[in-house]
Motif scaffolding. Structure first.
Motif, PDB file in Angstrom:
ATOM      1  N   VAL A  65       0.849  -1.195   0.000  1.00 34.82           N
ATOM      2  CA  VAL A  65       0.000   0.000   0.000  1.00 34.82           C
ATOM      3  C   VAL A  65       0.882   1.242   0.000  1.00 34.82           C
ATOM      4  O   VAL A  65       1.851   1.333   0.775  1.00 34.82           O
ATOM      5  N   GLY A  66       0.549   2.189  -0.861  1.00 32.39           N
ATOM      6  CA  GLY A  66       1.299   3.434  -0.943  1.00 32.39           C
ATOM      7  C   GLY A  66       0.571   4.589  -0.292  1.00 32.39           C
ATOM      8  O   GLY A  66      -0.601   4.469   0.099  1.00 32.39           O
ATOM      9  N   ALA A  67       1.242   5.692  -0.171  1.00 29.96           N
ATOM     10  CA  ALA A  67       0.612   6.918   0.314  1.00 29.96           C
ATOM     11  C   ALA A  67      -0.330   7.469  -0.750  1.00 29.96           C
ATOM     12  O   ALA A  67      -0.186   7.173  -1.943  1.00 29.96           O
ATOM     13  N   THR A  68      -1.296   8.269  -0.319  1.00 29.92           N
ATOM     14  CA  THR A  68      -2.286   8.797  -1.259  1.00 29.92           C
ATOM     15  C   THR A  68      -1.791  10.116  -1.847  1.00 29.92           C
ATOM     16  O   THR A  68      -2.296  11.204  -1.568  1.00 29.92           O
ATOM     17  N   THR A  69      -0.766   9.998  -2.673  1.00 33.33           N
ATOM     18  CA  THR A  69      -0.188  11.136  -3.380  1.00 33.33           C
ATOM     19  C   THR A  69       0.126  10.710  -4.807  1.00 33.33           C
ATOM     20  O   THR A  69       0.429   9.535  -5.055  1.00 33.33           O
ATOM     21  N   SER A  83     -12.208   6.320  -3.306  1.00 32.13           N
ATOM     22  CA  SER A  83     -13.230   6.127  -2.286  1.00 32.13           C
ATOM     23  C   SER A  83     -12.819   6.860  -1.012  1.00 32.13           C
ATOM     24  O   SER A  83     -13.054   6.398   0.093  1.00 32.13           O
ATOM     25  N   LEU A  84     -12.206   8.009  -1.200  1.00 32.54           N
ATOM     26  CA  LEU A  84     -11.688   8.787  -0.076  1.00 32.54           C
ATOM     27  C   LEU A  84     -12.800   9.501   0.672  1.00 32.54           C
ATOM     28  O   LEU A  84     -13.840   9.835   0.090  1.00 32.54           O
ATOM     29  N   PRO A  85     -12.617   9.788   1.954  1.00 35.52           N
ATOM     30  CA  PRO A  85     -13.528  10.713   2.620  1.00 35.52           C
ATOM     31  C   PRO A  85     -13.545  12.036   1.864  1.00 35.52           C
ATOM     32  O   PRO A  85     -12.515  12.460   1.317  1.00 35.52           O
ATOM     33  N   SER A  86     -14.687  12.687   1.820  1.00 34.15           N
ATOM     34  CA  SER A  86     -14.820  13.883   0.981  1.00 34.15           C
ATOM     35  C   SER A  86     -13.841  14.987   1.364  1.00 34.15           C
ATOM     36  O   SER A  86     -13.344  15.719   0.501  1.00 34.15           O
ATOM     37  N   GLU A  91      -9.112  17.715  -1.519  1.00 33.04           N
ATOM     38  CA  GLU A  91      -7.731  18.176  -1.641  1.00 33.04           C
ATOM     39  C   GLU A  91      -6.920  17.313  -2.593  1.00 33.04           C
ATOM     40  O   GLU A  91      -6.159  17.828  -3.425  1.00 33.04           O
ATOM     41  N   VAL A  92      -7.103  16.000  -2.502  1.00 27.83           N
ATOM     42  CA  VAL A  92      -6.209  15.072  -3.191  1.00 27.83           C
ATOM     43  C   VAL A  92      -6.616  14.822  -4.641  1.00 27.83           C
ATOM     44  O   VAL A  92      -5.750  14.751  -5.530  1.00 27.83           O
ATOM     45  N   GLU A  93      -7.906  14.664  -4.908  1.00 29.16           N
ATOM     46  CA  GLU A  93      -8.343  14.312  -6.269  1.00 29.16           C
ATOM     47  C   GLU A  93      -7.878  15.325  -7.319  1.00 29.16           C
ATOM     48  O   GLU A  93      -7.387  14.917  -8.390  1.00 29.16           O
ATOM     49  N   PRO A  94      -8.007  16.650  -7.084  1.00 26.90           N
ATOM     50  CA  PRO A  94      -7.479  17.590  -8.084  1.00 26.90           C
ATOM     51  C   PRO A  94      -5.979  17.437  -8.314  1.00 26.90           C
ATOM     52  O   PRO A  94      -5.498  17.651  -9.444  1.00 26.90           O
ATOM     53  N   GLU A  95      -5.225  17.052  -7.276  1.00 30.02           N
ATOM     54  CA  GLU A  95      -3.788  16.847  -7.456  1.00 30.02           C
ATOM     55  C   GLU A  95      -3.519  15.707  -8.431  1.00 30.02           C
ATOM     56  O   GLU A  95      -2.608  15.801  -9.267  1.00 30.02           O
ATOM     57  N   PHE A  96      -4.295  14.646  -8.337  1.00 28.45           N
ATOM     58  CA  PHE A  96      -4.138  13.530  -9.276  1.00 28.45           C
ATOM     59  C   PHE A  96      -4.529  13.955 -10.688  1.00 28.45           C
ATOM     60  O   PHE A  96      -3.867  13.579 -11.664  1.00 28.45           O
ATOM     61  N   CYS A  97      -5.596  14.738 -10.809  1.00 38.24           N
ATOM     62  CA  CYS A  97      -6.027  15.196 -12.138  1.00 38.24           C
ATOM     63  C   CYS A  97      -4.984  16.126 -12.758  1.00 38.24           C
ATOM     64  O   CYS A  97      -4.697  16.043 -13.958  1.00 38.24           O
ATOM     65  N   SER A 107     -16.414   9.770  -3.925  1.00 35.04           N
ATOM     66  CA  SER A 107     -16.429  10.764  -2.858  1.00 35.04           C
ATOM     67  C   SER A 107     -17.412  11.886  -3.186  1.00 35.04           C
ATOM     68  O   SER A 107     -17.608  12.245  -4.353  1.00 35.04           O
ATOM     69  N   SER A 108     -18.013  12.477  -2.156  1.00 32.15           N
ATOM     70  CA  SER A 108     -19.095  13.438  -2.383  1.00 32.15           C
ATOM     71  C   SER A 108     -18.608  14.829  -2.780  1.00 32.15           C
ATOM     72  O   SER A 108     -19.390  15.620  -3.316  1.00 32.15           O
ATOM     73  N   ASN A 109     -17.349  15.140  -2.533  1.00 34.45           N
ATOM     74  CA  ASN A 109     -16.846  16.473  -2.882  1.00 34.45           C
ATOM     75  C   ASN A 109     -16.937  16.716  -4.391  1.00 34.45           C
ATOM     76  O   ASN A 109     -16.659  15.828  -5.191  1.00 34.45           O
ATOM     77  N   GLY A 110     -17.350  17.903  -4.756  1.00 32.41           N
ATOM     78  CA  GLY A 110     -17.314  18.319  -6.160  1.00 32.41           C
ATOM     79  C   GLY A 110     -18.424  17.803  -7.042  1.00 32.41           C
ATOM     80  O   GLY A 110     -18.452  18.118  -8.239  1.00 32.41           O
ATOM     81  N   ARG A 111     -19.353  17.039  -6.499  1.00 31.14           N
ATOM     82  CA  ARG A 111     -20.390  16.464  -7.360  1.00 31.14           C
ATOM     83  C   ARG A 111     -21.231  17.533  -8.062  1.00 31.14           C
ATOM     84  O   ARG A 111     -21.675  17.328  -9.188  1.00 31.14           O
ATOM     85  N   MET A 112     -21.462  18.624  -7.392  1.00 27.42           N
ATOM     86  CA  MET A 112     -22.314  19.664  -7.976  1.00 27.42           C
ATOM     87  C   MET A 112     -21.516  20.785  -8.636  1.00 27.42           C
ATOM     88  O   MET A 112     -22.094  21.779  -9.063  1.00 27.42           O
ATOM     89  N   ASP A 113     -20.193  20.643  -8.743  1.00 27.68           N
ATOM     90  CA  ASP A 113     -19.401  21.637  -9.475  1.00 27.68           C
ATOM     91  C   ASP A 113     -19.862  21.664 -10.929  1.00 27.68           C
ATOM     92  O   ASP A 113     -20.116  20.621 -11.542  1.00 27.68           O
TER      93      ASP A 113
END
Length: 345
Positions: A65-69, A83-86, A91-97, A107-113
């Motif tokens: 298992v790696g770090a979430t970066t 499947s991260l907590p929102s 914070e993390v999902e935009p970094e991956f994108c 995750s629930s963050n950003g669904r309505m963006d």
């Protein structure tokens, strides 16, 4: 072509369901798993307190298992499931994108963006092309696609069938939601045994807004929300899996129970590996669907409906879906398949 995938938050309840679905997948190969810093460096077998009813897949158990970066995930990973907590996902999902990864997120963050597609492939697959707008506006090489909340995803497929046939104007829904929707440690036994909790924080708003986005129209530049009025009351009950919902839908056109059942029975899956042949299973019995009996329709990827009754202004019905399969992990996998089919990977 085999698509190499990674899972963010792989040790959690939804992360474990993702492993269960991805390990035997015909097109996806698990290549990276991440979790919290406390688990990084451990084997998945040691890091995950495995609670899925099927055994932990042996070929996944020994993955480190790696770090979430982004720098902890190999460059040749084509698709990320989150499947991260929102609070972490925001914070993390935009970094991956930004790093060029395509992310299918539960995750629930950003669904309505406005520039983030929210999709159920059998309902609004065309909304995925909002990614083109997203990439232009954010300058990403990667992309972010969301599936809706587990309670929303239960109601929307039958509601979409009803809206297509009879033009839904108003919706009222009361939910009876399983404890697994709160995660393994989300609701204590002292809270839920011999009890029902008539409030789930933020859940009502998610159902009221996400459903209108899913049923809205996409013109190539933006999603116009559906103008139906939606009001929700969300309740936690002592079932393990399966969200049961009582829905009252007012329609612009007159309806009959026979016509409503026919409209819902006509809904089929789409040409994706995880989409069921029959998306909506209709029960004639007035006491169905039930969580213990019906949450696994179509291997947990279908929606069960029943209890139809004509009302003064429309129809009342009950609907049920498996909240961690169709409502979470399965929905993300299905969206990943849609991304691959549409050439975004």
């Amino acid at each position: 072509m085999t698509v190499r995938v990674g899972v963010l938050g792989a040790t959690g309840a939804v992360g474990q369901r993702l492993i269960q679905l991805l390990d035997p997948h015909p097109d996806f190969e698990i290549a990276a798993l991440t979790a919290s810093e406390s688990s990084a460096g451990e084997s998945y077998r040691d890091a995950a307190k495995w609670r899925v009813e099927a055994p932990i897949p042996e070929d996944v158990a020994d993955i480190t298992v790696g770090a979430t970066t982004p720098d902890a995930v190999p460059d040749d990973v084509d698709l990320i499931f989150s499947s991260l907590p929102s609070s972490v996902g925001a914070e993390v999902e935009p970094e991956f994108c930004e790093a060029g990864y395509v992310v299918s997120s539960n995750s629930s963050n950003g669904r309505m963006d406005e520039d983030v597609p929210l999709t159920i492939p059998e309902v609004n697959a065309d909304h995925v092309d909002l990614i083109e707008v997203q990439r232009d506006e954010r300058g990403w090489d990667g992309a972010l696609l969301k599936n809706p909340n587990c309670s929303t995803i239960t109601m929307v497929p039958p509601l979409a069938a009803l809206d297509d046939a009879f033009d839904v104007t108003d919706v009222r829904v009361s939910t009876l939601q399983a404890v697994s929707g709160a995660g393994y440690s989300g609701v204590s036994s002292m809270e839920i045994i011999d009890n029902a909790i008539p409030h789930i924080g933020g859940e009502e708003q998610k159902m009221e807004t996400e459903s209108r986005k899913l049923l809205g129209s996409f013109d190539g530049a933006e999603v116009e929300l559906n103008d139906m009025d939606v009001a929700a009351s969300c309740n936690r009950i002592a079932t393990l899996d399966g969200h049961l919902e009582n829905v009252w839908a007012d329609t612009a056109e007159d309806v009959s129970v026979d016509d409503v059942e026919a409209a819902m029975e006509s809904v089929t899956g789409v040409d994706l590996p995880s989409s069921p042949e029959r998306l909506i299973t209709v029960f004639d019995e007035p006491d169905r669907p039930q969580p213990r009996l019906d949450r696994n329709v179509e291997d947990g990827m279908g929606v069960a409906v029943g209890g139809f009754r004509e009302t003064t202004d429309g129809v009342q019905f009950n609907c049920l879906a498996h909240n961690t399969m169709r409502g979470a992990a399965g929905a993300s996998v299905l969206n990943g398949e849609l991304l691959a089919q549409r050439g975004y990977i």
